[in-house]
Design a protein around this motif. Structure first.
Motif, PDB file in Angstrom:
ATOM      1  N   MET A  76     105.945  98.389  -6.364  1.00 59.78           N
ATOM      2  CA  MET A  76     104.689  98.294  -5.382  1.00 59.78           C
ATOM      3  C   MET A  76     104.140  99.605  -4.886  1.00 59.78           C
ATOM      4  SD  MET A  76     106.054  94.783  -3.545  1.00 59.78           S
ATOM      5  CE  MET A  76     107.714  95.155  -3.366  1.00 59.78           C
ATOM      6  N   VAL A  77     105.160 100.672  -4.659  1.00 57.08           N
ATOM      7  CA  VAL A  77     104.531 101.845  -4.200  1.00 57.08           C
ATOM      8  C   VAL A  77     103.535 102.546  -5.169  1.00 57.08           C
ATOM      9  CG1 VAL A  77     105.266 104.091  -3.644  1.00 57.08           C
ATOM     10  CG2 VAL A  77     106.182 102.415  -2.553  1.00 57.08           C
ATOM     11  N   CYS A  79     101.793 101.146  -7.640  1.00 60.83           N
ATOM     12  CA  CYS A  79     100.546 100.248  -7.765  1.00 60.83           C
ATOM     13  C   CYS A  79      99.823 100.513  -6.479  1.00 60.83           C
ATOM     14  CB  CYS A  79     101.057  98.851  -7.550  1.00 60.83           C
ATOM     15  SG  CYS A  79     101.706  98.227  -9.327  1.00 60.83           S
ATOM     16  N   ALA A  80     100.263 100.590  -5.202  1.00 60.90           N
ATOM     17  CA  ALA A  80      99.535 101.031  -4.030  1.00 60.90           C
ATOM     18  C   ALA A  80      98.895 102.327  -4.094  1.00 60.90           C
ATOM     19  CB  ALA A  80     100.370 100.905  -2.826  1.00 60.90           C
ATOM     20  N   ALA A  81      99.687 103.304  -4.823  1.00 59.68           N
ATOM     21  CA  ALA A  81      99.095 104.606  -4.932  1.00 59.68           C
ATOM     22  C   ALA A  81      98.159 104.601  -5.985  1.00 59.68           C
ATOM     23  CB  ALA A  81     100.034 105.499  -5.480  1.00 59.68           C
ATOM     24  N   PHE A  84      94.856 103.359  -4.502  1.00 58.86           N
ATOM     25  CA  PHE A  84      93.933 104.262  -3.410  1.00 58.86           C
ATOM     26  C   PHE A  84      93.207 105.202  -4.456  1.00 58.86           C
ATOM     27  CE2 PHE A  84      96.247 102.076  -0.322  1.00 58.86           C
ATOM     28  CZ  PHE A  84      95.275 101.930   0.680  1.00 58.86           C
ATOM     29  N   ALA A  93      91.813  98.244  -1.857  1.00 61.79           N
ATOM     30  CA  ALA A  93      93.383  98.737  -1.815  1.00 61.79           C
ATOM     31  C   ALA A  93      94.120  98.358  -0.585  1.00 61.79           C
ATOM     32  CB  ALA A  93      93.002 100.238  -1.915  1.00 61.79           C
ATOM     33  N   GLY A  94      93.661  98.525   0.609  1.00 64.54           N
ATOM     34  CA  GLY A  94      94.336  98.182   1.893  1.00 64.54           C
ATOM     35  C   GLY A  94      94.782  96.719   1.997  1.00 64.54           C
ATOM     36  N   SER A  96      95.621  94.731  -0.632  1.00 59.63           N
ATOM     37  CA  SER A  96      96.651  94.522  -1.742  1.00 59.63           C
ATOM     38  C   SER A  96      97.942  95.416  -1.179  1.00 59.63           C
ATOM     39  CB  SER A  96      96.045  95.134  -2.974  1.00 59.63           C
ATOM     40  OG  SER A  96      95.106  94.753  -3.618  1.00 59.63           O
ATOM     41  N   THR A  97      98.014  96.467  -0.695  1.00 58.83           N
ATOM     42  CA  THR A  97      98.880  97.164  -0.081  1.00 58.83           C
ATOM     43  C   THR A  97      99.504  96.566   1.147  1.00 58.83           C
ATOM     44  OG1 THR A  97      97.969  99.256  -0.803  1.00 58.83           O
ATOM     45  CG2 THR A  97      99.656  99.532   0.830  1.00 58.83           C
ATOM     46  N   MET A 100     101.650  93.625  -0.551  1.00 58.87           N
ATOM     47  CA  MET A 100     102.683  94.312  -1.286  1.00 58.87           C
ATOM     48  C   MET A 100     103.791  94.577  -0.121  1.00 58.87           C
ATOM     49  SD  MET A 100     101.497  96.413  -4.445  1.00 58.87           S
ATOM     50  CE  MET A 100      99.999  97.184  -3.746  1.00 58.87           C
ATOM     51  N   LEU A 101     103.251  95.300   1.175  1.00 58.28           N
ATOM     52  CA  LEU A 101     104.441  95.541   2.104  1.00 58.28           C
ATOM     53  C   LEU A 101     105.027  94.334   2.627  1.00 58.28           C
ATOM     54  CD1 LEU A 101     105.564  97.576   4.081  1.00 58.28           C
ATOM     55  CD2 LEU A 101     103.281  97.252   5.307  1.00 58.28           C
TER      56      LEU A 101
END
Length: 114
Positions: A76-77, A79-81, A84, A93-94, A96-97, A100-101
């Motif tokens: 997940m980290v 994918c978040a990176a 962005f 991006a926000g 989705s992150t 995931m959080l």
């Protein structure tokens, strides 16, 4: 139900190799569908060296192994990176992150197998 179980199993296997695609969730869904439509597939999943423990842990006490938690969190980290860095709208991006959080918090609150 068999087709749904096979589709989830296929997605779970693909998830082993594709970051962002959750293996554990799809394998658990495959077991759920197989329990309702294919005793043979369910038995195979339960005996499988990789998937069997995951299914048994969830079934007995809704637990997730620490290894699976770390693997999911790292994915997940990553994918978040990527989100962005990629040319996607920032709100996408926000959002989705944030999702995931929320999943990571839920996941880490699950007990670990005994």
């Amino acid at each position: 139900m068999l087709l749904a179980a096979l589709a989830c199993l296929a997605l779970g296997i693909v998830g082993i190799f594709v970051p962002g695609l959750p293996t554990t969730v799809f394998i658990l869904m495959a077991a759920w569908f197989a329990a309702r439509g294919s005793p043979r597939l369910l038995a195979w999943l339960e005996r499988h060296p990789l998937f069997g423990a995951m299914i048994r842990n969830w079934r007995t006490d809704r637990s997730v192994s620490r290894r699976a938690k770390w693997s999911a969190t790292a994915t997940m980290v990553l994918c978040a990176a990527i989100l962005f860095i990629a040319p996607v709208p920032r709100w996408t991006a926000g959002l989705s992150t944030a999702i995931m959080l929320a999943v990571a918090v839920w996941l880490w609150r699950r007990p670990e197998p005994r």
